[in-house]
Design a protein around this motif. Structure first.
Motif, PDB file in Angstrom:
ATOM      1  N   SER A 123      27.775  -8.197 -27.938  1.00  0.00           N
ATOM      2  CA  SER A 123      28.297  -9.565 -27.412  1.00  0.00           C
ATOM      3  C   SER A 123      29.479 -10.041 -28.217  1.00  0.00           C
ATOM      4  N   GLY A 124      29.304  -9.926 -29.648  1.00  0.00           N
ATOM      5  CA  GLY A 124      30.455 -10.746 -30.478  1.00  0.00           C
ATOM      6  C   GLY A 124      31.544  -9.716 -30.261  1.00  0.00           C
ATOM      7  N   ALA A 125      31.446  -8.295 -30.079  1.00  0.00           N
ATOM      8  CA  ALA A 125      32.614  -7.452 -30.159  1.00  0.00           C
ATOM      9  C   ALA A 125      33.378  -7.585 -28.726  1.00  0.00           C
ATOM     10  N   ALA A 126      32.643  -8.204 -27.785  1.00  0.00           N
ATOM     11  CA  ALA A 126      33.130  -8.144 -26.598  1.00  0.00           C
ATOM     12  C   ALA A 126      34.063  -9.488 -26.522  1.00  0.00           C
ATOM     13  N   ASN A 127      33.268 -10.555 -26.985  1.00  0.00           N
ATOM     14  CA  ASN A 127      34.138 -11.941 -27.108  1.00  0.00           C
ATOM     15  C   ASN A 127      35.247 -11.922 -28.003  1.00  0.00           C
ATOM     16  N   LEU A 128      35.330 -11.211 -29.112  1.00  0.00           N
ATOM     17  CA  LEU A 128      36.540 -10.912 -29.846  1.00  0.00           C
ATOM     18  C   LEU A 128      37.650  -9.954 -29.021  1.00  0.00           C
ATOM     19  N   ARG A 129      37.243  -9.153 -28.355  1.00  0.00           N
ATOM     20  CA  ARG A 129      38.107  -8.421 -27.750  1.00  0.00           C
ATOM     21  C   ARG A 129      38.925  -8.931 -26.260  1.00  0.00           C
ATOM     22  N   GLN A 130      37.888  -9.840 -25.668  1.00  0.00           N
ATOM     23  CA  GLN A 130      38.489 -10.829 -24.676  1.00  0.00           C
ATOM     24  C   GLN A 130      39.587 -11.853 -25.232  1.00  0.00           C
ATOM     25  N   ASP A 131      39.190 -12.414 -26.584  1.00  0.00           N
ATOM     26  CA  ASP A 131      40.043 -13.195 -27.179  1.00  0.00           C
ATOM     27  C   ASP A 131      41.499 -12.660 -27.529  1.00  0.00           C
ATOM     28  N   LEU A 132      41.345 -11.394 -28.050  1.00  0.00           N
ATOM     29  CA  LEU A 132      42.578 -10.602 -28.409  1.00  0.00           C
ATOM     30  C   LEU A 132      43.361 -10.235 -26.972  1.00  0.00           C
ATOM     31  N   ARG A 133      42.868  -9.777 -26.195  1.00  0.00           N
ATOM     32  CA  ARG A 133      43.393  -9.578 -24.754  1.00  0.00           C
ATOM     33  C   ARG A 133      44.210 -10.951 -24.311  1.00  0.00           C
ATOM     34  N   GLN A 134      43.567 -12.242 -24.353  1.00  0.00           N
ATOM     35  CA  GLN A 134      44.322 -13.394 -24.066  1.00  0.00           C
ATOM     36  C   GLN A 134      45.602 -13.872 -25.007  1.00  0.00           C
ATOM     37  N   ARG A 135      45.315 -13.280 -26.148  1.00  0.00           N
ATOM     38  CA  ARG A 135      46.403 -13.586 -27.159  1.00  0.00           C
ATOM     39  C   ARG A 135      47.510 -12.626 -26.878  1.00  0.00           C
ATOM     40  N   LEU A 136      47.307 -11.183 -26.681  1.00  0.00           N
ATOM     41  CA  LEU A 136      48.238 -10.073 -26.135  1.00  0.00           C
ATOM     42  C   LEU A 136      49.157 -10.715 -24.817  1.00  0.00           C
ATOM     43  N   ALA A 137      48.321 -11.012 -23.960  1.00  0.00           N
ATOM     44  CA  ALA A 137      48.880 -11.490 -22.439  1.00  0.00           C
ATOM     45  C   ALA A 137      49.912 -12.244 -22.682  1.00  0.00           C
ATOM     46  N   ALA A 144      50.800  -7.614 -21.801  1.00  0.00           N
ATOM     47  CA  ALA A 144      50.050  -8.240 -20.796  1.00  0.00           C
ATOM     48  C   ALA A 144      49.335  -7.028 -20.085  1.00  0.00           C
ATOM     49  N   ARG A 145      50.281  -5.963 -19.891  1.00  0.00           N
ATOM     50  CA  ARG A 145      49.708  -4.591 -19.246  1.00  0.00           C
ATOM     51  C   ARG A 145      48.794  -4.052 -19.894  1.00  0.00           C
ATOM     52  N   LEU A 146      48.936  -3.991 -21.196  1.00  0.00           N
ATOM     53  CA  LEU A 146      48.141  -3.397 -22.062  1.00  0.00           C
ATOM     54  C   LEU A 146      46.772  -4.131 -21.968  1.00  0.00           C
ATOM     55  N   ALA A 147      46.949  -5.285 -22.136  1.00  0.00           N
ATOM     56  CA  ALA A 147      45.505  -6.083 -22.148  1.00  0.00           C
ATOM     57  C   ALA A 147      44.657  -5.968 -20.853  1.00  0.00           C
ATOM     58  N   ALA A 148      45.566  -5.779 -19.816  1.00  0.00           N
ATOM     59  CA  ALA A 148      44.688  -5.675 -18.617  1.00  0.00           C
ATOM     60  C   ALA A 148      44.348  -4.192 -18.237  1.00  0.00           C
ATOM     61  N   ILE A 149      44.856  -3.130 -18.910  1.00  0.00           N
ATOM     62  CA  ILE A 149      44.277  -1.901 -19.078  1.00  0.00           C
ATOM     63  C   ILE A 149      42.943  -1.991 -19.961  1.00  0.00           C
ATOM     64  N   ASP A 150      43.032  -2.523 -21.180  1.00  0.00           N
ATOM     65  CA  ASP A 150      41.689  -2.641 -21.785  1.00  0.00           C
ATOM     66  C   ASP A 150      40.615  -3.320 -21.158  1.00  0.00           C
ATOM     67  N   ALA A 151      40.883  -4.295 -20.363  1.00  0.00           N
ATOM     68  CA  ALA A 151      39.955  -5.140 -19.671  1.00  0.00           C
ATOM     69  C   ALA A 151      39.232  -4.059 -18.575  1.00  0.00           C
ATOM     70  N   VAL A 152      40.014  -3.162 -18.008  1.00  0.00           N
ATOM     71  CA  VAL A 152      39.348  -2.236 -16.971  1.00  0.00           C
ATOM     72  C   VAL A 152      38.700  -1.311 -17.606  1.00  0.00           C
ATOM     73  N   MET A 153      39.197  -0.662 -18.885  1.00  0.00           N
ATOM     74  CA  MET A 153      38.584   0.220 -19.649  1.00  0.00           C
ATOM     75  C   MET A 153      37.134  -0.299 -20.271  1.00  0.00           C
ATOM     76  N   GLU A 154      37.178  -1.447 -20.759  1.00  0.00           N
ATOM     77  CA  GLU A 154      36.130  -1.949 -21.133  1.00  0.00           C
ATOM     78  C   GLU A 154      34.776  -2.121 -20.079  1.00  0.00           C
ATOM     79  N   GLN A 155      35.179  -2.580 -18.888  1.00  0.00           N
ATOM     80  CA  GLN A 155      34.244  -2.317 -17.918  1.00  0.00           C
ATOM     81  C   GLN A 155      33.727  -1.164 -17.470  1.00  0.00           C
ATOM     82  N   LEU A 157      33.543   1.503 -19.339  1.00  0.00           N
ATOM     83  CA  LEU A 157      32.898   2.329 -20.384  1.00  0.00           C
ATOM     84  C   LEU A 157      31.595   1.492 -21.073  1.00  0.00           C
ATOM     85  N   ALA A 158      31.452   0.373 -20.433  1.00  0.00           N
ATOM     86  CA  ALA A 158      30.554  -0.372 -20.792  1.00  0.00           C
ATOM     87  C   ALA A 158      29.054   0.217 -20.894  1.00  0.00           C
ATOM     88  N   ARG A 159      28.527   0.921 -19.677  1.00  0.00           N
ATOM     89  CA  ARG A 159      27.488   1.325 -19.409  1.00  0.00           C
ATOM     90  C   ARG A 159      27.257   2.674 -20.239  1.00  0.00           C
TER      91      ARG A 159
END
Length: 239
Positions: A123-137, A144-155, A157-159
Motif C-alpha cells: 500500500s505504501g509503495a502504491a501510494n508513493l507511485r501514484q504521487d510520483l505519477r501525478q508529479r510527472l504528469a 505525462a505519457r510515461l506516467a500513464a504507461i506506468d499506471a497501466v503496468m502497475e495494474q 502486474l499487481a496480481r
C-alpha cells in the motif's frame, strides 16, 4: 543451516535472501522480460497499454521539470522509504527488546504479521507511485505519457507480483520450524528463553526490508524520469 555461497546467488536482494533461507541458489528467470510480461498482461491491460502507447505525442515535449520538482520527488521517495522501514521496526513482531514481552512461539502468529506487513509495504509503495505519477504528469506531455504507461503496468502486474511475493511465506514457515526443531534437538533453549526466535525475527525483518526495496523500484524508475537527483533532496527542496 548451511549458508549458500554468495557467488551462486544472483538477482535482487529479496531473491538472494529467499534463496539463503531456503538453502538453494536462485537464478534469474530464464525467460526474457518481454515473454514474462506477455504471460502476465491480461488482455484488458494490454489494450489499455496499447492505447497509451498509440496516443499522439505533442510536437513539443515541454520544458524540463522545474528546479523544485526533482528534489521534491526525491524527498517524497526518501520519506516513504524511511517511514515504511520505521513502521516495520515498530511492529510488535520485532519491537520487543530483550527484557520485554516476546511474541508467541506460534508460526500462525508470525504468518499473520508477515502478511499484514506485506500489505503495508504494498500500500505504501502504491501510494508513493501514484504521487510520483501525478508529479510527472504536470511536467510535460512526454512525462505525462510515461506516467500513464506506468499506471497501466502497475495494474497489469499487481496480481502476478503479489503471487510471486507470497512465496516468501512458505519459505519463512520452513525456516521457523527448522530453527525450532534444531533448538529442541540440541536442547539449547529453555521454554522461556528461545534464542532461536531472535534469529528468526531478524531474518523475517530483513526479508521484509528486501521486499520494500523491490516494491520501491518502480518509484525509483519514475524518479529517474525527472532527471538528476540531488544528493540531499530535503536541503535542496527547502532552499
Amino acid at each position: 543451516m548451511p549458508s549458500v555461497p554468495s557467488s551462486t546467488l544472483r538477482g535482487p536482494r529479496l531473491v538472494r535472501q529467499l534463496a539463503g533461507l531456503a538453502g538453494t541458489a536462485a537464478d534469474a528467470p530464464a525467460q526474457p522480460l518481454s515473454q514474462l510480461l506477455s504471460h502476465w498482461l491480461e488482455w484488458k491491460h494490454a489494450v489499455a497499454l496499447a492505447r497509451v502507447l498509440d496516443a499522439p505525442q505533442g510536437q513539443d515535449a515541454g520544458p524540463a521539470p522545474g528546479h523544485r520538482a526533482v528534489p521534491a520527488a526525491a524527498a517524497a521517495l526518501a520519506d516513504a522509504r524511511v517511514s515504511l522501514a520505521q513502521a516495520l521496526a515498530r511492529d510488535r513482531a520485532f519491537a520487543a527488546g530483550p527484557d520485554g514481552p516476546r511474541p508467541p512461539l506460534e508460526w500462525t502468529w508470525f504468518q499473520q504479521r508477515h502478511m499484514a506487513l506485506q500489505h503495508l509495504i504494498e500500500s505504501g509503495a502504491a501510494n508513493l507511485r501514484q504521487d510520483l505519477r501525478q508529479r510527472l504528469a504536470g511536467q510535460s506531455p512526454a512525462l505525462a505519457r510515461l506516467a500513464a504507461i506506468d499506471a497501466v503496468m502497475e495494474q497489469a502486474l499487481a496480481r502476478p507480483t503479489r503471487t510471486l511475493l507470497a512465496r516468501a511465506t512458505p519459505v519463512l514457515e520452513h525456516h521457523f520450524h527448522r530453527l525450532q526443531r534444531a533448538a529442541l534437538d540440541a536442547r539449547a533453549d529453555g521454554p522461556d528463553a528461545p534464542s532461536w526466535l531472535d534469529g528468526f525475527r531478524h531474518d523475517m525483518r530483513e526479508l521484509l526490508l528486501a521486499e520494500l526495496d523491490l516494491r520501491l523500484q518502480p518509484a525509483e524508475g519514475l524518479l529517474a524520469a525527472f532527471g538528476p537527483v540531488p544528493l540531499d533532496p530535503h536541503a535542496t527542496q527547502s532552499s
